[in-house]
Every structure is written in C-alpha cells, then in structure tokens.
Design a protein around this motif. Structure first.
Motif, PDB file in Angstrom:
ATOM      1  N   ILE A 149       0.821  -1.259   0.054  1.00  0.00           N
ATOM      2  CA  ILE A 149      -0.015  -0.076  -0.067  1.00  0.00           C
ATOM      3  C   ILE A 149       0.932   1.354   0.056  1.00  0.00           C
ATOM      4  O   ILE A 149       0.391   2.264  -0.642  1.00  0.00           O
ATOM      5  CB  ILE A 149      -0.845  -0.115   1.272  1.00  0.00           C
ATOM      6  CG1 ILE A 149      -1.959  -1.079   1.073  1.00  0.00           C
ATOM      7  CG2 ILE A 149      -1.465   1.514   1.392  1.00  0.00           C
ATOM      8  CD1 ILE A 149      -3.007  -1.292   2.191  1.00  0.00           C
ATOM      9  N   CYS A 155      -2.938   3.609  -4.325  1.00  0.00           N
ATOM     10  CA  CYS A 155      -3.499   3.933  -2.947  1.00  0.00           C
ATOM     11  C   CYS A 155      -3.077   5.190  -2.384  1.00  0.00           C
ATOM     12  O   CYS A 155      -3.465   5.532  -1.305  1.00  0.00           O
ATOM     13  CB  CYS A 155      -2.660   2.524  -2.030  1.00  0.00           C
ATOM     14  SG  CYS A 155      -3.424   0.988  -2.883  1.00  0.00           S
ATOM     15  N   ARG A 164      -7.943   7.540  -1.191  1.00  0.00           N
ATOM     16  CA  ARG A 164      -6.596   7.030  -0.449  1.00  0.00           C
ATOM     17  C   ARG A 164      -6.972   6.024   0.187  1.00  0.00           C
ATOM     18  O   ARG A 164      -8.188   5.686   0.978  1.00  0.00           O
ATOM     19  CB  ARG A 164      -6.110   8.108   0.374  1.00  0.00           C
ATOM     20  CG  ARG A 164      -5.517   9.675  -0.432  1.00  0.00           C
ATOM     21  CD  ARG A 164      -5.488  10.510   0.560  1.00  0.00           C
ATOM     22  NE  ARG A 164      -4.945  11.699  -0.101  1.00  0.00           N
ATOM     23  CZ  ARG A 164      -3.307  12.177  -0.178  1.00  0.00           C
ATOM     24  NH1 ARG A 164      -2.772  11.299   0.438  1.00  0.00           N
ATOM     25  NH2 ARG A 164      -3.185  13.184  -0.877  1.00  0.00           N
ATOM     26  N   ALA A 165      -6.030   4.876   0.636  1.00  0.00           N
ATOM     27  CA  ALA A 165      -6.382   3.713   1.377  1.00  0.00           C
ATOM     28  C   ALA A 165      -6.236   4.078   2.946  1.00  0.00           C
ATOM     29  O   ALA A 165      -5.537   5.086   3.054  1.00  0.00           O
ATOM     30  CB  ALA A 165      -5.042   2.768   0.845  1.00  0.00           C
ATOM     31  N   PHE A 169      -9.518  -0.549   4.425  1.00  0.00           N
ATOM     32  CA  PHE A 169      -9.323  -1.138   3.157  1.00  0.00           C
ATOM     33  C   PHE A 169      -8.316  -2.354   3.452  1.00  0.00           C
ATOM     34  O   PHE A 169      -8.591  -3.257   2.909  1.00  0.00           O
ATOM     35  CB  PHE A 169      -8.451  -0.049   2.291  1.00  0.00           C
ATOM     36  CG  PHE A 169      -8.256  -0.631   0.982  1.00  0.00           C
ATOM     37  CD1 PHE A 169      -8.920  -0.819   0.070  1.00  0.00           C
ATOM     38  CD2 PHE A 169      -6.844  -0.614   0.823  1.00  0.00           C
ATOM     39  CE1 PHE A 169      -8.761  -1.424  -1.240  1.00  0.00           C
ATOM     40  CE2 PHE A 169      -6.554  -1.340  -0.445  1.00  0.00           C
ATOM     41  CZ  PHE A 169      -7.361  -1.585  -1.614  1.00  0.00           C
ATOM     42  N   SER A 175     -10.535  -6.812  -0.843  1.00  0.00           N
ATOM     43  CA  SER A 175      -9.395  -5.967  -1.082  1.00  0.00           C
ATOM     44  C   SER A 175      -7.807  -6.254  -0.511  1.00  0.00           C
ATOM     45  O   SER A 175      -6.983  -6.079  -1.190  1.00  0.00           O
ATOM     46  CB  SER A 175      -9.612  -4.346  -0.401  1.00  0.00           C
ATOM     47  OG  SER A 175      -9.720  -4.374   0.961  1.00  0.00           O
ATOM     48  N   ILE A 179      -4.698  -6.775  -2.881  1.00  0.00           N
ATOM     49  CA  ILE A 179      -3.431  -6.088  -2.565  1.00  0.00           C
ATOM     50  C   ILE A 179      -2.308  -7.099  -2.621  1.00  0.00           C
ATOM     51  O   ILE A 179      -0.974  -6.721  -3.217  1.00  0.00           O
ATOM     52  CB  ILE A 179      -3.344  -5.572  -1.212  1.00  0.00           C
ATOM     53  CG1 ILE A 179      -4.333  -4.377  -1.112  1.00  0.00           C
ATOM     54  CG2 ILE A 179      -2.019  -4.976  -0.880  1.00  0.00           C
ATOM     55  CD1 ILE A 179      -4.772  -3.891   0.358  1.00  0.00           C
ATOM     56  N   TYR A 184      -2.872  -3.305  -7.224  1.00  0.00           N
ATOM     57  CA  TYR A 184      -2.746  -2.097  -6.901  1.00  0.00           C
ATOM     58  C   TYR A 184      -1.211  -1.777  -6.976  1.00  0.00           C
ATOM     59  O   TYR A 184      -0.853  -0.320  -6.749  1.00  0.00           O
ATOM     60  CB  TYR A 184      -3.063  -1.608  -5.701  1.00  0.00           C
ATOM     61  CG  TYR A 184      -4.647  -1.793  -5.348  1.00  0.00           C
ATOM     62  CD1 TYR A 184      -5.606  -0.776  -5.808  1.00  0.00           C
ATOM     63  CD2 TYR A 184      -5.008  -2.904  -4.623  1.00  0.00           C
ATOM     64  CE1 TYR A 184      -6.922  -1.074  -5.829  1.00  0.00           C
ATOM     65  CE2 TYR A 184      -6.359  -3.119  -4.425  1.00  0.00           C
ATOM     66  CZ  TYR A 184      -7.365  -2.295  -5.101  1.00  0.00           C
ATOM     67  OH  TYR A 184      -8.785  -2.524  -5.067  1.00  0.00           O
TER      68      TYR A 184
END
Length: 240
Positions: A149, A155, A164-165, A169, A175, A179, A184
């Motif tokens: 992230i 992100c 924005r993460a 999240f 999700s 990841i 992402y």
C-alpha cells in the motif's frame, strides 16, 4: 409338595386315617407359616443400610471434632479446588492481540510516511477483521500488504477520484487479497514517443532519388543547404 405328601404317607403307614393325616399335616403347615419370619423387601434393606451409614457418619464427625473448640461453632468450610495452571490456548494460525498491535503500528508508520490517514482508534470490529486476516494469511503476509500500500501510487491518492487507502481497506477480505495479488502495484510508465516506423520500399526509393538530385544540382551537401528542402515540381528546381 413332595415333603407334605411324604408326611401324609408316613402317617397313613403308622395307622392314621388318611383324611385325619391330611388335616394334621395341613394344620402344621399353617402354623409354621404363621410363625415364620417375614422376608424383608429390597427397599426396606436399602433403607436400613442408609440409616446405619448415616449413623456411622454422625459418629465419626463427632469423634473428629476439636474438643477445645467452643460449642456451637460452625464447621470448617471445605477448601476451594485449586484452579488449573494451564494457560488458554492461543487462536488458530498463531495470531494474538500482540500481532494485531504490531499490524496497527506498522500501518500507522506507513501512513505517516505516505500521507495516508493514520488510524486513531482500533475498534472491536477492526481488531476482529485483522485477527481473521492474520489467521488466514499469516502475519508476514499482512505486513507485506502494508508495504505494498505504501509503494502504490494509486493507494496514495494518485487516481482520478483522489481516493486514499486506510486501515479499513486493509481489513476487508476482498481488497486484502487484491493487494497481495498486486492489483494496486505501480505499472511501468509508457514511453511518451513511439519508435520510428520503418519506411516502405517506395518511400525509400523516393528518399534516394531526392538525395541524388540534390547531389547533382548542388554537389555534395554542406552546411549552407543543411535542413533545406527541394521542390521537385517539373521545370522548377528552386531551393526553399
């Protein structure tokens, strides 16, 4: 019945009238049954055994009393059972509250460095979700997802929505898997200019003719004519 018959036969053999002999034997049987002790039932036997045991316990309790203790004092309460010293088993997957705190700390440090939202409260729902992610994938995988992230431009907010993460999240099952699978991760930037396309044979011939004409008209190319073009219209060979 065989014993009664044998007695009657003995009386008859002794000269007693058969009817009288039968009456004598019958009266003796009735008298014996009346004087015989009654057979006790199983319930009565159990009740008697219970009374004897109760009386024996009371006697033993009296004998064990401390003679120096005051009369009427309450008996000593039984000592409590010792509790088991075996600690509770940890959750599956080796996760523990300490692992959750480690994840929250790692995410907070990454968020501060990447300009993301730093979690202020670890609610019970967030803690349960993080425990599940640790149990399913292991603590190293969760820490790796946090690093991904932090490295992701998407992100960090570089997207068309400015999204924005955050910690939630990371907690979400779908999700989280995305990841780990690199959805992402940053992609390599595309080159701004495409490489030159190869010339076709006809264009190459046109280029060769153009160069030959320039050499015939102006001789070898020099700096004076560098970058100039030639108009190849019929009867007109002026330079521009």
């Amino acid at each position: 019945m065989s014993e009664i018959r044998a007695l009657i036969e003995q009386l008859i053999a002794a000269g007693v009238d058969p009817i009288e002999a039968a009456e004598v034997v019958a009266r003796a049987a009735i008298h014996g049954a009346a004087n015989a002790p009654k057979q006790r039932s199983a319930g009565a036997i159990r009740q008697e055994r219970y009374r004897r045991n109760k009386a024996s316990q009371v006697t033993e309790s009296d004998a064990g009393d401390d003679p120096s203790s005051p009369e009427g004092s309450s008996p000593t309460p039984p000592s409590p059972k010792p509790q088991s010293s075996i600690p509770p088993s940890p959750p599956k997957g080796g996760s523990s509250p300490t692992a959750v705190d480690q994840v929250v700390t790692a995410f907070s440090e990454m968020a501060r460095q990447s300009g993301l939202s730093v979690p202020r409260a670890v609610t019970a729902s967030r803690r349960r979700s993080l425990l599940l992610r640790i149990e399913e994938h292991g603590l190293p995988a969760v820490l790796d997802a946090i690093e991904r992230i932090g490295r992701s431009r998407f992100c960090r907010g570089e997207n068309d929505r400015g999204w924005r993460a955050d910690l939630d999240f990371l907690c979400q099952p779908k999700s989280f898997v995305s990841i780990l699978e690199g959805k992402y991760d940053d992609r390599p930037l595309q080159q701004s200019q495409s490489p030159p396309r190869p010339q076709s044979p006809s264009m190459q011939r046109h280029h060769d003719i153009h160069a030959r004409l320039k050499r015939e008209l102006y001789g070898e190319p020099d700096e004076q004519f560098a970058g100039q073009t030639v108009d190849l219209a019929a009867g007109d060979f002026r330079s521009h």
